[in-house]
Design a protein around this motif. Sequence first.
Motif: not given
Length: 247
Positions: A95-120
């Motif tokens: 998981e990752t948390w953020a303000s609504m204004e920072s949602a795109p940045v938080a989404f990028s962090r979360f999705l990067s984590s998931m893609l890295a796990i899939a790559a692993w």
Amino acid sequence: MICDKLTNLLGYDCLPLSDSGQVALVHTPFKFEDGASLPVFIEFVNGQVRFFDDGATLRHFMGRGVKIENRKHTAFLTNIANAHQAVFSESGEIETWASMESAPVAFSRFLSSMLAIAAWEKGQEGEDTDTSIFVQEVAIALRAWKPTADLTFEPPFEGITKKSYKLDFLLDGRPVVAVGSHQNSVSSLLHKLVDIHNLPENRGFDPLVVIDDRRDPEAADKESKVLQSLATVMPFSSLERQSRVEH
């Protein structure tokens, strides 16, 4: 409600999962190696947005036969999530948390984590699925066996081809490598050891290889014979017994 805002912010379709619209599923085209979709959920709580996987990643790996019985077995999830500024929580969620204004940045962090796990996961195909977990288990056993020894992680070595390698440990200056019993894993390790051994500057190179013999002792014994010309080979079961004898 949350999807009305976030579809525009994130650029992905969003499906509400609750009547209040506070929890939703985000549709992405990304998948695990077996074709399962990467789990991406979103929740709106007290003015903040949480991206999370609802524990689906953990369940995915358990379903694929990865041994997960305690926190050390999930170290690979913790490490990958942390590397991308997300977390693997005590409840087993990424998981990752953020303000609504920072949602795109938080989404990028979360999705990067998931893609890295899939790559692993993809990198483990054809090898022992839980290689990184086994490395952690060997580290714990080495500590128990030699509690006062100097244990260094990922020491660098250069081969005669000028290629750089990182082995798993130095135990009081001696290289130690953890390897599964799969033929592909052993073949890859053998290539590294030959390259390192043949560099004149590495004269006296005498690694200890710990091979996982728990699932298939016969295969481990067979592959041990292949490695014995370049290293001392110790079955993991022997290392565990030795650590208990010492203590």
